[in-house]
Design a protein around this motif. Structure first.
Motif, PDB file in Angstrom:
ATOM      1  N   TYR A  33       0.282  92.637   6.178  1.00 56.53           N
ATOM      2  CA  TYR A  33       1.294  91.595   6.361  1.00 56.53           C
ATOM      3  C   TYR A  33       2.397  92.041   7.331  1.00 56.53           C
ATOM      4  O   TYR A  33       2.904  91.236   8.121  1.00 56.53           O
ATOM      5  N   TYR A  37      -1.054  91.582  10.671  1.00 55.54           N
ATOM      6  CA  TYR A  37      -1.094  90.129  10.855  1.00 55.54           C
ATOM      7  C   TYR A  37      -0.334  89.660  12.091  1.00 55.54           C
ATOM      8  O   TYR A  37      -0.867  88.833  12.858  1.00 55.54           O
ATOM      9  N   ALA A  41      -2.341  87.597  14.849  1.00 55.50           N
ATOM     10  CA  ALA A  41      -1.965  86.207  15.120  1.00 55.50           C
ATOM     11  C   ALA A  41      -1.645  86.010  16.600  1.00 55.50           C
ATOM     12  O   ALA A  41      -2.005  84.982  17.198  1.00 55.50           O
ATOM     13  N   SER A  86      -4.853  75.324  14.398  1.00 49.59           N
ATOM     14  CA  SER A  86      -3.612  75.503  13.655  1.00 49.59           C
ATOM     15  C   SER A  86      -3.070  76.904  13.916  1.00 49.59           C
ATOM     16  O   SER A  86      -3.782  77.776  14.429  1.00 49.59           O
ATOM     17  N   ARG A  89      -2.935  81.409   9.661  1.00 46.73           N
ATOM     18  CA  ARG A  89      -2.296  81.586   8.353  1.00 46.73           C
ATOM     19  C   ARG A  89      -2.736  82.915   7.756  1.00 46.73           C
ATOM     20  O   ARG A  89      -3.926  83.220   7.684  1.00 46.73           O
ATOM     21  N   ALA A  90      -1.778  83.709   7.346  1.00 45.28           N
ATOM     22  CA  ALA A  90      -2.083  85.033   6.803  1.00 45.28           C
ATOM     23  C   ALA A  90      -2.717  84.911   5.425  1.00 45.28           C
ATOM     24  O   ALA A  90      -2.319  84.087   4.604  1.00 45.28           O
ATOM     25  N   THR A  91      -3.724  85.729   5.188  1.00 44.66           N
ATOM     26  CA  THR A  91      -4.319  85.877   3.865  1.00 44.66           C
ATOM     27  C   THR A  91      -4.223  87.343   3.468  1.00 44.66           C
ATOM     28  O   THR A  91      -3.826  88.193   4.267  1.00 44.66           O
ATOM     29  N   LEU A  95      -6.832  86.539   8.140  1.00 42.94           N
ATOM     30  CA  LEU A  95      -6.144  85.301   8.491  1.00 42.94           C
ATOM     31  C   LEU A  95      -7.169  84.179   8.598  1.00 42.94           C
ATOM     32  O   LEU A  95      -8.379  84.422   8.681  1.00 42.94           O
ATOM     33  N   SER A  96      -6.672  82.962   8.604  1.00 43.53           N
ATOM     34  CA  SER A  96      -7.553  81.804   8.726  1.00 43.53           C
ATOM     35  C   SER A  96      -6.968  80.829   9.735  1.00 43.53           C
ATOM     36  O   SER A  96      -5.743  80.706   9.865  1.00 43.53           O
ATOM     37  N   VAL A  97      -7.857  80.149  10.442  1.00 40.49           N
ATOM     38  CA  VAL A  97      -7.476  79.196  11.477  1.00 40.49           C
ATOM     39  C   VAL A  97      -8.303  77.932  11.284  1.00 40.49           C
ATOM     40  O   VAL A  97      -9.525  78.005  11.107  1.00 40.49           O
ATOM     41  N   THR A 139     -12.360  82.017   9.196  1.00 41.92           N
ATOM     42  CA  THR A 139     -11.738  82.994   8.306  1.00 41.92           C
ATOM     43  C   THR A 139     -12.039  84.389   8.831  1.00 41.92           C
ATOM     44  O   THR A 139     -13.199  84.819   8.839  1.00 41.92           O
TER      45      THR A 139
END
Length: 433
Positions: A33, A37, A41, A86, A89-91, A95-97, A139
């Motif tokens: 994090y 990330y 990103a 998008s 988004r951090a997981t 991350l996921s887009v 993902t």
């Protein structure tokens, strides 16, 4: 002040490096994090258009053909537009887009570009799914979560075994109430036997009967004989045990029919028979024949009896967990028919593509490719199916043999008696004499 300030800056940098390394090793999620990330990103946002152009994900709004005077001109469309995404988004693990598809696009195009995304974003893997029409979810996993999987946890349920951890970080659970029968494939030293030991360890404290069939002389399952209600160590004994189980299954059918119910789980507690889990180690030993009439007859009997248990046993509390180094149609048509009834699949590293194809090929071709990529160093890593029909990489928790044996002995007092099987084995010994 100059040298003092420089020394202070260097000391702070050294402290940050030391603390950062400690955080990375002991709190990988925090490290991701804080440092991983933001960098990932940034790479996603600033490389997306170029990756989309190079992998045919971008689509031009201009037609590929146009009319110039009286001539029809064809060519490559210019100024292609990359699909909208998008913000990443951090997981916990990456991350996921979310990608909005252009008209006419399908998720298959993005699946083909997954490797390119892995290299562009500098992540371990990218999984492509489609949560709804017109959208694709990318993902990304920063590092392989199965290198050092944490100890997962799951609520205790009857006929449920906590096997290990999924690559998503969730618990890998074998729930025989949801998926009643399982097929486990894996080469020597792939983690297959350790997984079976884990299943026995998890089921040992539960009010269930376990029956072992180990035609390698009982070398594997014989270690847990204290918690097994019966153990067959040869194909001849396996035929007797399976025959007794089929007879017991018919008795359970009669009890359900008399009570007007469709499964033993609808019977009152005092009338409900004990659930039985049949563990088969090395399925090939039951199907191979040396060419003699007796050997062929025994192989056919095993095939028929296992198939009947798989087809009818789920509602009657009879469950199969079948394991083997090699599973292929060359063992006979009975193997293919049996596989169709074993809804749960687990594939460790295997020695031949045919076994991976036989285990996972009828469910998902991508899962076959992932299973074949498992290396010899990844012991315990497998591709498994879930109750929703999807698949995932997972790693079983290491259960040392001595710990599994101790657990089986500790709960030996909970071993139910199965008189029909005991009588069948005694009669078999009498015939042998």
């Amino acid at each position: 002040m100059g040298p003092i300030l420089l020394a202070l800056v260097l000391a702070v940098l050294a402290w940050l490096l030391v603390v950062g390394d400690l955080v990375r090793r002991h709190r990988p999620a925090w490290h991701w994090y804080l440092t991983g990330y933001p960098a990932a990103a940034w790479r996603v946002v600033f490389t997306w258009r170029r990756v989309a152009l190079l992998n045919d994900l971008a689509v031009s709004r201009l037609p590929a053909r146009t009319l110039v005077g009286h001539l029809l001109v064809k060519g490559d469309p210019v100024r292609p537009v990359a699909p909208r995404i998008s913000f990443p988004r951090a997981t916990r693990l990456g991350l996921s887009v979310v990608v909005r598809l252009h008209a006419g696009q399908t998720p298959a195009t993005y699946m083909q570009a997954a490797d390119a995304l892995v290299h562009a974003w500098k992540v371990h893997a990218v999984r492509v799914t489609s949560p709804e029409r017109g959208l694709v979810l990318l993902t990304a996993t920063a590092t392989d979560p199965l290198l050092r999987p944490g100890l997962a946890s799951a609520p205790a349920e009857l006929l449920s075994a906590l096997i290990g951890a999924l690559e998503t970080g969730g618990a890998w659970v074998m729930n025989l109430r949801l998926v009643p029968h399982w097929l486990i494939a894996g080469a020597t030293r792939s983690g297959k036997s350790t997984l079976l030991a884990r299943v026995i360890t998890q089921l040992a404290p539960q009010p269930v009967a376990m029956v072992g069939i180990d035609c390698k002389g009982g070398m594997e399952l014989g270690l847990f004989a204290a918690r097994l209600s019966a153990l067959a160590t040869s194909r001849r004994e396996a035929v007797a045990v399976l025959t007794a189980l089929v007879v017991d299954m018919q008795d359970r059918m009669s009890a359900c029919r008399t009570a007007g119910v469709r499964s033993i789980w609808e019977l009152p507690d005092k009338l409900r028979p004990v659930p039985v889990v049949v563990l088969v180690d090395e399925i090939a030993e039951l199907f191979l024949s040396d060419g003699t009439r007796q050997s062929k007859a025994e192989a056919e009997q095993c095939s028929t009896l296992l198939l009947r248990l798989a087809q009818l046993g789920a509602a009657l509390g009879l469950h199969l967990v079948v394991a083997g180094q090699r599973v292929g149609s060359d063992l006979g048509p009975g193997v293919t028919a049996l596989r169709a009834q074993l809804g749960g699949r687990i594939c460790h590293r295997v020695n031949d593509p045919g076994t991976a194809e036989m285990t996972l090929g009828d469910l998902n071709k991508d899962a076959v490719a992932v299973a074949q990529a498992i290396t010899a160093q990844e012991r315990g890593v497998a591709v498994c199916t879930g109750p929703d029909g999807g698949w995932s990489r997972a790693r079983s928790h290491l259960t040392p043999t001595d710990e599994a044996v101790a657990t089986a002995r500790k709960h030996s007092g909970m071993t139910p008696d199965l008189p029909a099987i005991e009588r069948a084995l005694v009669a078999l010994d009498g015939d042998g004499k």
